[in-house]
Write a protein that holds these residues in place. Structure first.
Motif, PDB file in Angstrom:
ATOM      1  N   GLN A   1       0.835  -1.179   0.000  1.00 18.22           N
ATOM      2  CA  GLN A   1       0.000   0.000   0.000  1.00 18.22           C
ATOM      3  C   GLN A   1       0.887   1.252   0.000  1.00 18.22           C
ATOM      4  OE1 GLN A   1       0.636  -1.991   2.417  1.00 18.22           O
ATOM      5  NE2 GLN A   1       0.600  -1.044   4.429  1.00 18.22           N
ATOM      6  N   VAL A   2       0.283   2.330  -0.481  1.00 21.11           N
ATOM      7  CA  VAL A   2       1.025   3.586  -0.545  1.00 21.11           C
ATOM      8  C   VAL A   2       1.220   4.150   0.853  1.00 21.11           C
ATOM      9  CG1 VAL A   2       0.950   5.967  -1.361  1.00 21.11           C
ATOM     10  CG2 VAL A   2       0.170   4.116  -2.858  1.00 21.11           C
ATOM     11  N   GLN A   3       2.447   4.556   1.138  1.00 19.65           N
ATOM     12  CA  GLN A   3       2.755   5.212   2.407  1.00 19.65           C
ATOM     13  C   GLN A   3       3.725   6.354   2.166  1.00 19.65           C
ATOM     14  OE1 GLN A   3       4.131   2.000   5.077  1.00 19.65           O
ATOM     15  NE2 GLN A   3       2.316   2.428   6.313  1.00 19.65           N
ATOM     16  N   VAL A   4       3.514   7.440   2.892  1.00 14.10           N
ATOM     17  CA  VAL A   4       4.489   8.527   2.953  1.00 14.10           C
ATOM     18  C   VAL A   4       4.664   8.874   4.421  1.00 14.10           C
ATOM     19  CG1 VAL A   4       4.181   9.478   0.656  1.00 14.10           C
ATOM     20  CG2 VAL A   4       2.677  10.225   2.459  1.00 14.10           C
ATOM     21  N   VAL A   5       5.893   8.959   4.869  1.00 15.04           N
ATOM     22  CA  VAL A   5       6.197   9.157   6.281  1.00 15.04           C
ATOM     23  C   VAL A   5       7.206  10.290   6.428  1.00 15.04           C
ATOM     24  CG1 VAL A   5       7.066   8.115   8.392  1.00 15.04           C
ATOM     25  CG2 VAL A   5       5.772   6.722   6.754  1.00 15.04           C
ATOM     26  N   GLU A   6       6.769  11.349   7.102  1.00 16.49           N
ATOM     27  CA  GLU A   6       7.642  12.501   7.317  1.00 16.49           C
ATOM     28  C   GLU A   6       8.454  12.335   8.595  1.00 16.49           C
ATOM     29  OE1 GLU A   6       3.588  14.135   5.850  1.00 16.49           O
ATOM     30  OE2 GLU A   6       4.326  12.680   7.315  1.00 16.49           O
ATOM     31  N   SER A   7       9.598  13.003   8.625  1.00 16.78           N
ATOM     32  CA  SER A   7      10.428  13.044   9.828  1.00 16.78           C
ATOM     33  C   SER A   7      11.287  14.297   9.776  1.00 16.78           C
ATOM     34  CB  SER A   7      11.301  11.799   9.931  1.00 16.78           C
ATOM     35  OG  SER A   7      12.177  11.706   8.820  1.00 16.78           O
ATOM     36  N   GLY A   8      11.889  14.631  10.913  1.00 16.22           N
ATOM     37  CA  GLY A   8      12.841  15.724  10.955  1.00 16.22           C
ATOM     38  C   GLY A   8      12.352  17.004  11.594  1.00 16.22           C
ATOM     39  N   GLY A   9      11.103  17.046  12.016  1.00 12.32           N
ATOM     40  CA  GLY A   9      10.601  18.245  12.658  1.00 12.32           C
ATOM     41  C   GLY A   9      11.186  18.421  14.050  1.00 12.32           C
ATOM     42  N   GLY A  10      10.879  19.570  14.659  1.00 10.35           N
ATOM     43  CA  GLY A  10      11.357  19.834  16.000  1.00 10.35           C
ATOM     44  C   GLY A  10      11.244  21.298  16.359  1.00 10.35           C
ATOM     45  N   LEU A  11      11.908  21.646  17.459  1.00 10.63           N
ATOM     46  CA  LEU A  11      11.930  23.020  17.952  1.00 10.63           C
ATOM     47  C   LEU A  11      13.251  23.668  17.534  1.00 10.63           C
ATOM     48  CD1 LEU A  11      10.867  25.339  19.765  1.00 10.63           C
ATOM     49  CD2 LEU A  11      11.990  24.177  21.688  1.00 10.63           C
ATOM     50  N   VAL A  12      13.157  24.848  16.932  1.00 12.63           N
ATOM     51  CA  VAL A  12      14.352  25.557  16.480  1.00 12.63           C
ATOM     52  C   VAL A  12      14.175  27.036  16.755  1.00 12.63           C
ATOM     53  CG1 VAL A  12      13.468  25.791  14.114  1.00 12.63           C
ATOM     54  CG2 VAL A  12      15.940  25.826  14.517  1.00 12.63           C
ATOM     55  N   GLN A  13      15.276  27.724  17.010  1.00 10.62           N
ATOM     56  CA  GLN A  13      15.230  29.156  17.251  1.00 10.62           C
ATOM     57  C   GLN A  13      15.075  29.919  15.931  1.00 10.62           C
ATOM     58  OE1 GLN A  13      18.731  30.225  19.510  1.00 10.62           O
ATOM     59  NE2 GLN A  13      17.759  29.627  21.433  1.00 10.62           N
ATOM     60  N   PRO A  14      14.506  31.104  15.987  1.00 12.63           N
ATOM     61  CA  PRO A  14      14.435  31.936  14.773  1.00 12.63           C
ATOM     62  C   PRO A  14      15.822  32.108  14.162  1.00 12.63           C
ATOM     63  CG  PRO A  14      13.085  32.880  16.504  1.00 12.63           C
ATOM     64  CD  PRO A  14      13.833  31.746  17.140  1.00 12.63           C
ATOM     65  N   GLY A  15      15.847  32.002  12.834  1.00 13.45           N
ATOM     66  CA  GLY A  15      17.121  32.063  12.114  1.00 13.45           C
ATOM     67  C   GLY A  15      17.789  30.723  11.930  1.00 13.45           C
ATOM     68  N   GLY A  16      17.276  29.707  12.593  1.00 10.67           N
ATOM     69  CA  GLY A  16      17.871  28.380  12.507  1.00 10.67           C
ATOM     70  C   GLY A  16      17.421  27.607  11.278  1.00 10.67           C
ATOM     71  N   SER A  17      17.864  26.349  11.216  1.00 12.78           N
ATOM     72  CA  SER A  17      17.593  25.492  10.066  1.00 12.78           C
ATOM     73  C   SER A  17      17.093  24.127  10.520  1.00 12.78           C
ATOM     74  CB  SER A  17      18.863  25.290   9.239  1.00 12.78           C
ATOM     75  OG  SER A  17      19.353  26.501   8.722  1.00 12.78           O
ATOM     76  N   LEU A  18      16.326  23.506   9.658  1.00 10.88           N
ATOM     77  CA  LEU A  18      15.884  22.125   9.828  1.00 10.88           C
ATOM     78  C   LEU A  18      15.806  21.488   8.447  1.00 10.88           C
ATOM     79  CD1 LEU A  18      12.874  22.152  12.362  1.00 10.88           C
ATOM     80  CD2 LEU A  18      15.108  21.066  12.714  1.00 10.88           C
ATOM     81  N   ARG A  19      15.976  20.177   8.403  1.00  9.97           N
ATOM     82  CA  ARG A  19      15.740  19.438   7.166  1.00  9.97           C
ATOM     83  C   ARG A  19      14.695  18.365   7.423  1.00  9.97           C
ATOM     84  NH1 ARG A  19      19.386  15.777   3.001  1.00  9.97           N
ATOM     85  NH2 ARG A  19      19.227  14.211   4.659  1.00  9.97           N
ATOM     86  N   LEU A  20      13.607  18.464   6.693  1.00  7.47           N
ATOM     87  CA  LEU A  20      12.551  17.462   6.760  1.00  7.47           C
ATOM     88  C   LEU A  20      12.797  16.402   5.695  1.00  7.47           C
ATOM     89  CD1 LEU A  20       9.389  19.727   7.144  1.00  7.47           C
ATOM     90  CD2 LEU A  20      10.986  18.932   8.907  1.00  7.47           C
ATOM     91  N   SER A  21      12.405  15.176   6.028  1.00  8.55           N
ATOM     92  CA  SER A  21      12.482  14.066   5.082  1.00  8.55           C
ATOM     93  C   SER A  21      11.114  13.434   4.947  1.00  8.55           C
ATOM     94  CB  SER A  21      13.485  13.014   5.554  1.00  8.55           C
ATOM     95  OG  SER A  21      14.784  13.535   5.662  1.00  8.55           O
ATOM     96  N   CYS A  22      10.877  12.864   3.789  1.00 10.00           N
ATOM     97  CA  CYS A  22       9.622  12.153   3.538  1.00 10.00           C
ATOM     98  C   CYS A  22       9.968  10.870   2.785  1.00 10.00           C
ATOM     99  CB  CYS A  22       8.681  13.019   2.727  1.00 10.00           C
ATOM    100  SG  CYS A  22       7.229  12.152   2.098  1.00 10.00           S
ATOM    101  N   ALA A  23       9.791   9.759   3.456  1.00  8.88           N
ATOM    102  CA  ALA A  23      10.081   8.457   2.864  1.00  8.88           C
ATOM    103  C   ALA A  23       8.811   7.860   2.283  1.00  8.88           C
ATOM    104  CB  ALA A  23      10.668   7.529   3.904  1.00  8.88           C
ATOM    105  N   ALA A  24       8.853   7.486   1.019  1.00 11.93           N
ATOM    106  CA  ALA A  24       7.675   6.973   0.327  1.00 11.93           C
ATOM    107  C   ALA A  24       7.850   5.496  -0.018  1.00 11.93           C
ATOM    108  CB  ALA A  24       7.424   7.776  -0.938  1.00 11.93           C
TER     109      ALA A  24
END
Length: 118
Positions: free
Chosen positions: A1-24
């Protein structure tokens, strides 16, 4: 079956960076446009970015242009969202979605929370 699963979120200060991933899985990933869509607290869904099936073409909402970068690795069936210079107004649940046409999405992940706060 089709699945998409996100990861990589969180708490970050203004000006910071994050990278989200989505595995399908469960479909021919390299044949589909993939999208990131977000929902801020108390607000509706907001389209963030699209990437074409081969990864050559990318599109961004004005609110994130020049700060966010979408990419994909078709060998790994994964799409990414690199988010730089984050602002408090970027706080939202971020969803990855499969986009079978320019008019609709058909499969969504469960979402990953991004909170930008000092």
């Amino acid at each position: 079956q089709v699945q998409v699963v996100e990861s990589g979120g969180g708490l970050v200060q203004p000006g910071g960076s994050l990278r989200l991933s989505c595995a399908a899985s469960g479909f021919t990933f390299s044949s589909y446009i993939m999208s990131w869509v977000r929902q801020a607290p108390g607000k509706g869904l907001e389209w963030v970015s699209d990437i074409s099936s081969g990864g050559r073409n990318t599109y961004y909402a004005d609110s994130v242009k020049d700060r966010f970068t979408i990419s994909r690795d078709n060998a790994k069936n994964t799409v990414y969202l690199q988010m730089n210079s984050l602002k408090p107004e970027d706080t939202a649940v971020y969803y990855c979605a499969r986009k079978p046409s320019i008019y609709n999405y058909d499969y969504w992940g469960q979402g990953t929370q991004v909170t930008v706060s000092s």
